[in-house]
Scaffold this active site. Sequence first.
Site, PDB file in Angstrom:
ATOM      1  N   LEU A 349      -5.209   8.709  -9.218  1.00 52.20           N
ATOM      2  CA  LEU A 349      -4.638   7.913  -8.135  1.00 52.20           C
ATOM      3  C   LEU A 349      -3.117   7.899  -8.198  1.00 52.20           C
ATOM      4  CD1 LEU A 349      -7.044   4.824  -8.104  1.00 52.20           C
ATOM      5  CD2 LEU A 349      -7.303   7.053  -6.976  1.00 52.20           C
ATOM      6  N   CYS A 350      -2.512   7.754  -7.056  1.00 51.16           N
ATOM      7  CA  CYS A 350      -1.052   7.782  -6.952  1.00 51.16           C
ATOM      8  C   CYS A 350      -0.473   6.398  -7.225  1.00 51.16           C
ATOM      9  CB  CYS A 350      -0.645   8.293  -5.569  1.00 51.16           C
ATOM     10  SG  CYS A 350       1.111   8.681  -5.425  1.00 51.16           S
ATOM     11  N   THR A 351      -0.745   5.895  -8.432  1.00 50.43           N
ATOM     12  CA  THR A 351      -0.210   4.603  -8.862  1.00 50.43           C
ATOM     13  C   THR A 351      -0.182   4.585 -10.385  1.00 50.43           C
ATOM     14  OG1 THR A 351      -0.671   2.222  -9.051  1.00 50.43           O
ATOM     15  CG2 THR A 351      -2.546   3.657  -8.561  1.00 50.43           C
TER      16      THR A 351
END
Length: 427
Positions: A349-351
């Site tokens: 995930l982009c976090t």
Amino acid sequence: MELLAERPAGLADLPGDLAGLPTPAYVYDLAEVRRNHRRLDSALPRGTGLLYSLKANPHPDVLGALRETGARPEVCSSGELRAALEAGWPGAQVLYTGPAKRDAEIAAALRAGVREFSVDSPHAITQLDRLAGEAGVRARYLLRVNDDQPVPGQGLAMTGVPSQFGADTGWILAEPTRFAGGEHAEASGLHLYMGTNLTEVDDLVGQFRRALGTAARLREALAPHGVRFRTLDLGGGFGAPFAKEGTAVELPGLREGLEALLAEELPGWRENGPEVVFESGRYLVGTAGTLVTAVLDVKRSHGKDIVVLESGINHLGGMSGMRRLPPLSPRLLGPGGPPALDALVAGPLCTPLDTWTRNGKLPELSPGDLVAVPNVGAYGLCASLVAFLGHPLPAEVVVDGDRPGAPARTSRVELVRTTDPASADRL
């Protein structure tokens, strides 16, 4: 976190090569589900009932296996009710729980034949009475109780604290008429779920002793108002390992302890009632599930080894990934070898919140290697942030260890957005 085995534990009997699995995938073994049910059923007193809490895992094949064992369903949403009905349970066998319900949910459940609900307040009793009257049926309810003090030894406080679950014991004792039922909804018993994830027999017996003592006080208070207990749901809280190595918890002495306790607190209950039932979710299915996922990338960043997997907080860990609960540090099983990495293990995930551990002692890994998290058959996919950032959901693969020649069954849940305001009223 460590990678230990040449092949993820629990998958030795999986047909074909692991490389042929769609990944990431939750793999459920129905034979383990059956073994867990036999183990728990034999640890409970003869003549008691056992409910399966669908919140642990509502996969249709898992439900089918449990229905065949004789377990009954406990649901807390329209979606779980739909799953129970589609698995073959009639509505009359369902216990519908949950701390608050919309009118549409209750009305739909009544139409489906559900007649037993758990309620948590006088408002919920009035609501059920009204809707049962509108449907032209008579419903029953178990009054859920929030007891005076927490139960020691539990993983998550379920009683004795401010909570949306249940009515406080003191409140019921002070105003018994408010809990005594209505024209179309009969008070038929108590729901006394006091502990969760208890792994010691003494702790389990202790919570059931507390529950039965509270039930005796409430029975005395409610009897003058026409309430007769037909059912005592003593809950469960039977523990199981989660995202780490281990096997189903053995429960030596539990049956004997409960037999003595019931004989003391409810003499003649087998002949004269009430019916005594227990609940379980994680114990029945937790050790039957394994999450298999692939390594996507391995690199170093600011002197730290980084391992990026296909799966992250969106597939395992639920709200722990968003720091709403203590973060997980799941055990990974996969290719063997001496520890060579001190790795931050992350998902796709982009976090930066998408991490499982920051100190994973791992052997050398390469993109494409398969690793697995054991004992995630309960509260795995169904409790994960599957919709977070729109990544695809894992496949679910069902194998049957009792039938080694049977092919694996693969399915995939698809998220569907609806703008139909009437959808909540349909099962």
